[in-house]
Design a protein around this motif. Sequence first.
Motif, PDB file in Angstrom:
ATOM      1  N   LEU A 241       0.800  -1.222   0.000  1.00 11.44           N
ATOM      2  CA  LEU A 241       0.000   0.000   0.000  1.00 11.44           C
ATOM      3  C   LEU A 241       0.837   1.280   0.000  1.00 11.44           C
ATOM      4  O   LEU A 241       0.298   2.377  -0.158  1.00 11.44           O
ATOM      5  N   LYS A 242       2.128   1.133   0.181  1.00  9.14           N
ATOM      6  CA  LYS A 242       2.982   2.317   0.310  1.00  9.14           C
ATOM      7  C   LYS A 242       2.904   3.204  -0.928  1.00  9.14           C
ATOM      8  O   LYS A 242       2.766   4.430  -0.819  1.00  9.14           O
ATOM      9  N   LYS A 243       2.956   2.601  -2.104  1.00 13.40           N
ATOM     10  CA  LYS A 243       2.908   3.390  -3.345  1.00 13.40           C
ATOM     11  C   LYS A 243       1.539   4.056  -3.494  1.00 13.40           C
ATOM     12  O   LYS A 243       1.441   5.198  -3.953  1.00 13.40           O
ATOM     13  N   GLN A 244       0.474   3.321  -3.118  1.00 10.61           N
ATOM     14  CA  GLN A 244      -0.867   3.909  -3.219  1.00 10.61           C
ATOM     15  C   GLN A 244      -0.971   5.161  -2.354  1.00 10.61           C
ATOM     16  O   GLN A 244      -1.576   6.156  -2.752  1.00 10.61           O
ATOM     17  N   LYS A 245      -0.375   5.097  -1.175  1.00  7.48           N
ATOM     18  CA  LYS A 245      -0.412   6.242  -0.270  1.00  7.48           C
ATOM     19  C   LYS A 245       0.403   7.407  -0.845  1.00  7.48           C
ATOM     20  O   LYS A 245       0.007   8.572  -0.737  1.00  7.48           O
ATOM     21  N   MET A 246       1.538   7.100  -1.461  1.00  4.31           N
ATOM     22  CA  MET A 246       2.364   8.150  -2.065  1.00  4.31           C
ATOM     23  C   MET A 246       1.621   8.830  -3.204  1.00  4.31           C
ATOM     24  O   MET A 246       1.717  10.043  -3.394  1.00  4.31           O
ATOM     25  N   ASP A 247       0.847   8.033  -3.957  1.00  2.00           N
ATOM     26  CA  ASP A 247       0.105   8.583  -5.092  1.00  2.00           C
ATOM     27  C   ASP A 247      -1.130   9.369  -4.649  1.00  2.00           C
ATOM     28  O   ASP A 247      -1.619  10.221  -5.384  1.00  2.00           O
ATOM     29  N   ASN A 248      -1.641   9.040  -3.467  1.00  2.00           N
ATOM     30  CA  ASN A 248      -2.859   9.704  -2.978  1.00  2.00           C
ATOM     31  C   ASN A 248      -2.743   9.905  -1.471  1.00  2.00           C
ATOM     32  O   ASN A 248      -3.077   9.014  -0.684  1.00  2.00           O
ATOM     33  N   GLN A 249      -2.257  11.068  -1.064  1.00  2.00           N
ATOM     34  CA  GLN A 249      -2.025  11.344   0.347  1.00  2.00           C
ATOM     35  C   GLN A 249      -3.323  11.410   1.158  1.00  2.00           C
ATOM     36  O   GLN A 249      -3.289  11.307   2.383  1.00  2.00           O
ATOM     37  N   GLU A 250      -4.458  11.565   0.501  1.00  2.00           N
ATOM     38  CA  GLU A 250      -5.729  11.626   1.222  1.00  2.00           C
ATOM     39  C   GLU A 250      -6.289  10.242   1.545  1.00  2.00           C
ATOM     40  O   GLU A 250      -7.234  10.123   2.318  1.00  2.00           O
TER      41      GLU A 250
END
Length: 481
Positions: free
Chosen positions: A105-114
Amino acid sequence: MNKGPENKKEIHVSEEEIAKQYQYMNSIKEANAQCEMQTGRKKLAFLQSFGCQMNENDSERLWGMLSEMGYGEGKNSEESDVIIFNTCCVRENAEEKVYGHLGALKKQKMDNQEKIIAICGCMMQQGHVVEHIKKKYRHVDIVFGTHNLYRFPELLNKAVNTRSAVIDVDESAGSIVEGLPIERKDSIKAWVTVMYGCNNFCSYCIVPYVRGRERSRSIEDIVDEIAELGQNNFMEVTLLGQNVNSYGKDFAGNVSFAELLSEINKVEGIERIRFMTSHPKDLTEDIILAMRDSKKVCEHLHLPIQAGSTRILSEMNRKYTKEDYLNLIGRIKEKIPGISLTTDIIVGYPGETEEDFEETLDVLRKVRFDFAYTFLYSRRTGTPAAKSEDQVSEKVKKSRFERLLGVQNKISKEINDTLLGTTEEILVEGLSKNSIWNYTGRTRTNKIVNFKGSKELVGKLVKVKITDIQTWSLEGEVISW
């Protein structure tokens, strides 16, 4: 009848606290509705649950809160605004799966900080796990445990508004929460938790440390929940607890699990009652008689033995011997002829010898379980067994595991063979997972039966003639409904 503990106010989360959580739910619901009006897109949540049925029931409570806050159900983490992992720590592989998902999930969080990532459940009640997540998985926004699941709306509100990590793990002995919303994922069968926690401290088990001490819900609250299920066309309930046989022992008066079964048996609309899990040391004669005399209680009992060797059982702190267990099984079979029996077995507990393992195989042959849930011993940090220097090698554990499966699979098939040609009452659950034509359901003895049917049968009790036998399931044809 004494329906609940005298110290209800002490062990129950207050109505004021629950009302506060509803305020947070309403606040988030309003914000989500406003966002949907602006974007034309509904906020979505993705929840993945690991572990036992109690975790599944906890996840239904989380879904109830999420729905109350206006979230729809996302098909995956990528499209979802809130991601929750409800974790299990009973075995190592469950923990490793969670860490793997978190890392992805780390990349998903980087792509969408919200995007909000939350992790909860039994793993979070272990201090070393929380510290590991804080250091290695800094993209996680919310960490909370089993005892404060009810505070999820407040924690989510804080994470959304502050955009900072929220870690809230209650390390108390636990409490009881009533009044939370719930969204059940099944419309026919329902989980109903009747008690929380465990007092047994089996030497291999982490559960008492993460779920807390035994706490029983009142009979009144349980019966009210089940009555509502009956009114909403649910047909079957499964009563949940780490040790349901201990139900009521924490009450000031004389309330027992046998009494609970008898009360639930009176609830209109519900046709079948199941329960798990039972502990052999607490399965008393009155429970056996309540099972026999309550017509809605199914003729199936899950009674974990864990090992067949009295020496190993003593090391496990199980508080019964092999002979005790076999005598108990004898009394159960005498009082409830035709009952199906399932069990849990741990292979390769520290110090297990070949002789000890043969004792386990001897129990399989004498009891003749319908099915056995078998596990390789998994070392759990914080338990006495984890400290043992006499660990069994993986090679030996796997060899014994295969031998045990060979014995049990043969017994399971032989028991199923006796059902060929019989007519069984089936509660139809829906389409089979592997077919668009076959429907599936279970007998009262918990046997899976597949058969050709139609959608109007779902949720009904039908008579099915067994026409073919598999090791794990049966095939049949509907003869009446």
